[in-house]
Design an enzyme around this catalytic site. Sequence first.
Site, PDB file in Angstrom:
ATOM      1  N   ARG A   1      32.898   7.863 -15.193  1.00 20.84           N
ATOM      2  CA  ARG A   1      32.295   8.665 -16.498  1.00 20.84           C
ATOM      3  C   ARG A   1      31.322   9.515 -15.926  1.00 20.84           C
ATOM      4  NH1 ARG A   1      27.669   5.953 -20.181  1.00 20.84           N
ATOM      5  NH2 ARG A   1      26.207   6.494 -18.763  1.00 20.84           N
TER       6      ARG A   1
ATOM      7  N   TYR B   1      20.307  11.239 -22.008  1.00 14.91           N
ATOM      8  CA  TYR B   1      20.810   9.997 -21.944  1.00 14.91           C
ATOM      9  C   TYR B   1      21.878   9.872 -20.708  1.00 14.91           C
ATOM     10  CZ  TYR B   1      24.247   6.511 -21.902  1.00 14.91           C
ATOM     11  OH  TYR B   1      24.910   5.233 -21.295  1.00 14.91           O
TER      12      TYR B   1
ATOM     13  N   ASP C   1      30.345   9.901 -22.421  1.00 14.94           N
ATOM     14  CA  ASP C   1      29.616   9.060 -23.470  1.00 14.94           C
ATOM     15  C   ASP C   1      28.350  10.228 -24.289  1.00 14.94           C
ATOM     16  OD1 ASP C   1      28.205   7.480 -25.023  1.00 14.94           O
ATOM     17  OD2 ASP C   1      27.628   5.939 -23.265  1.00 14.94           O
TER      18      ASP C   1
ATOM     19  N   HIS D   1      26.662   8.978 -26.782  1.00 10.10           N
ATOM     20  CA  HIS D   1      25.693   8.178 -27.182  1.00 10.10           C
ATOM     21  C   HIS D   1      25.158   8.494 -28.735  1.00 10.10           C
ATOM     22  CE1 HIS D   1      22.280   5.521 -25.654  1.00 10.10           C
ATOM     23  NE2 HIS D   1      23.392   4.994 -24.980  1.00 10.10           N
TER      24      HIS D   1
ATOM     25  N   GLU E   1      33.211   8.873 -25.731  1.00 13.99           N
ATOM     26  CA  GLU E   1      32.567   7.389 -26.151  1.00 13.99           C
ATOM     27  C   GLU E   1      31.532   7.883 -27.201  1.00 13.99           C
ATOM     28  OE1 GLU E   1      31.183   5.130 -22.850  1.00 13.99           O
ATOM     29  OE2 GLU E   1      29.631   4.228 -23.952  1.00 13.99           O
TER      30      GLU E   1
ATOM     31  N   GLU F   1      29.852  -0.357 -28.314  1.00 13.19           N
ATOM     32  CA  GLU F   1      28.907  -1.189 -27.697  1.00 13.19           C
ATOM     33  C   GLU F   1      27.728  -1.760 -28.443  1.00 13.19           C
ATOM     34  OE1 GLU F   1      27.961   2.092 -24.934  1.00 13.19           O
ATOM     35  OE2 GLU F   1      25.848   2.137 -25.512  1.00 13.19           O
TER      36      GLU F   1
ATOM     37  N   ARG G   1      34.687  -1.014 -27.636  1.00 18.24           N
ATOM     38  CA  ARG G   1      33.819  -1.094 -26.649  1.00 18.24           C
ATOM     39  C   ARG G   1      32.685  -2.372 -26.722  1.00 18.24           C
ATOM     40  NH1 ARG G   1      32.331   0.992 -22.821  1.00 18.24           N
ATOM     41  NH2 ARG G   1      30.107   1.443 -23.140  1.00 18.24           N
TER      42      ARG G   1
ATOM     43  N   GLU H   1      33.741  -1.000 -18.299  1.00 18.00           N
ATOM     44  CA  GLU H   1      32.607  -0.286 -17.625  1.00 18.00           C
ATOM     45  C   GLU H   1      32.118  -1.314 -16.439  1.00 18.00           C
ATOM     46  OE1 GLU H   1      29.241   0.419 -20.609  1.00 18.00           O
ATOM     47  OE2 GLU H   1      28.704   1.924 -19.421  1.00 18.00           O
TER      48      GLU H   1
ATOM     49  N   TRP I   1      18.821   8.051 -30.361  1.00 15.90           N
ATOM     50  CA  TRP I   1      18.874   7.846 -28.829  1.00 15.90           C
ATOM     51  C   TRP I   1      20.307   7.488 -28.352  1.00 15.90           C
ATOM     52  CZ3 TRP I   1      19.232   4.112 -25.079  1.00 15.90           C
ATOM     53  CH2 TRP I   1      19.287   4.486 -23.668  1.00 15.90           C
TER      54      TRP I   1
HETATM   55  O1  EZ4 Z   1      22.368   3.040 -23.148  1.00 16.17           O
HETATM   56  O2  EZ4 Z   1      23.535  -0.630 -22.674  1.00 16.17           O
HETATM   57  O3  EZ4 Z   1      27.818   3.014 -22.113  1.00 16.17           O
HETATM   58  N1  EZ4 Z   1      26.654   2.760 -21.725  1.00 16.17           N
HETATM   59  C1  EZ4 Z   1      25.637   2.817 -22.462  1.00 16.17           C
HETATM   60  C2  EZ4 Z   1      24.356   2.154 -21.999  1.00 16.17           C
HETATM   61  C3  EZ4 Z   1      23.689   1.924 -23.161  1.00 16.17           C
HETATM   62  C4  EZ4 Z   1      22.555   0.552 -22.777  1.00 16.17           C
HETATM   63  C5  EZ4 Z   1      21.752   0.277 -23.934  1.00 16.17           C
HETATM   64  O4  EZ4 Z   1      20.982  -0.868 -23.701  1.00 16.17           O
HETATM   65  O5  EZ4 Z   1      25.615   3.564 -23.474  1.00 16.17           O
HETATM   66  O6  EZ4 Z   1      23.795   2.469 -21.058  1.00 16.17           O
HETATM   67 CO    CO Z   2      27.578   4.042 -24.046  1.00 11.14          CO
END
Ligand code: EZ4
Ligand code: CO
Length: 402
Positions: free
Chosen positions: A147, A159, A210, A212, A236, A262, A283, A339, A402
């Site tokens: 990643r 992030y 990712d 996020h 992602e 996730e 995920r 992951e 976030w």
């Molecule tokens: O930000 O698990 O792909 N992994 C992620 C993680 C999340 C954290 C949040 O608790 O996006 O790093």
């Molecule tokens: Co993620």
Amino acid sequence: MKIAKADVIVTCPGRNFVTLKLTTDDGLTGLGDATLNGRELAVASYLGDHVVPCLIGRDAHRIDDTWHTLYRGAYWRRGPVTMTAIAAVDTALWDLKAKAAGLPLYQLLGGRSRDGVTVYGHANGADMAETLDEVQRFRDMGYKAIRVQSGIPGLASTYGVSKDKLFYEPADAAVPTENLWSTEAYLDFMPKLLDAVRVRFGYDGHILHDVHHRLTPIEAARLGKSLEPYRLFWLEDPVPAENQEAFRILRQHTVTPIAIGEVFNTIWDAKTLIGEHLIDYIRATVVHAGGISHLRRILDFAALHHVRSGCHGATDLSPVCLGASLHLNLAIPNFGVHEYMRHTAETDAVFPHAYSFRDGMLHPGEAPGHGVTLDETAAARFPYKPASLPINRLTDGTLWHW
Ligand code: EZ4
Ligand code: CO
């Protein structure tokens, strides 16, 4: 095999973890992860105050009946706190059943379907040059999938970029810290970054990224389209997924594969996404999606729709979750990738485990159960420390995802 005792153990070996330990009348112990990052004590209370009293005296072999008793019996269904608590019980019961059988858990789930569980690591850097060097480092460690996250020109932080490259920990303060975000800066930078990765490393090896949950559907569509030449393994969490139908827009515009889930806690978070073929990888995890039992149901439904597993494996999921997840992912027919964010040495010392990393794969090991234990004496040396995830604002001060 009756449940005689249930303990909720909170420890902070570098970060907070909540663990449920079940002990049977014949002396076996089973562990389940109950960690919900930034909301740990809510799950500890849910378990200790509301679940543990119902467990004592129950037949530990009745996993599905116990799952449904907790799910339907609460009346208030779903939600991350409830489902994390149920996951902890379910994982501990599977651990017990496999130990009672004297078998590694994957044998009870159908046996081995592959050599090991291919994992992706997180290469990240403050800028493009540092990120590319980190990709090299993960390639040198044997990762077949990586990643890629990078600092973005014009933004102070974002992030997925950490000071300590191998160990990423975003829950950094008791009261949330604030990040600043610019979608425009991000969308301009990402194609350049991915282009540089492919120029330097070519096309052998999978690349993931990712988002996020930071884009709108049409912005994510633009990103997916602009990254198509770089053949991502997946993009992602492009968009927050409370509105599953929004992913139809994304799907109309790009063939970049999409992964999400996730933060999902039941199949109901993904029913449209999977049922309408709007995603490629799911995920959801053992710890946040109701344990082995419920995640297996999600993955079976996913298999019908050509959706493969891509289970979350961040450091805030304890080694107990990771261990259990490896057994499940070794056994299922529709495995994609897993992951793997490395845990710190303190975490590994508190949670001795049978799994190991070799040739870009994690291997769950042959210990009976899920193969992860808890050293309670070591755990007691690390008391709980309040820690929250950051929040994120647009450059004009608007609160963002976030
Ligand atoms: O930000 O698990 O792909 N992994 C992620 C993680 C999340 C954290 C949040 O608790 O996006 O790093
Ligand atoms: Co993620």
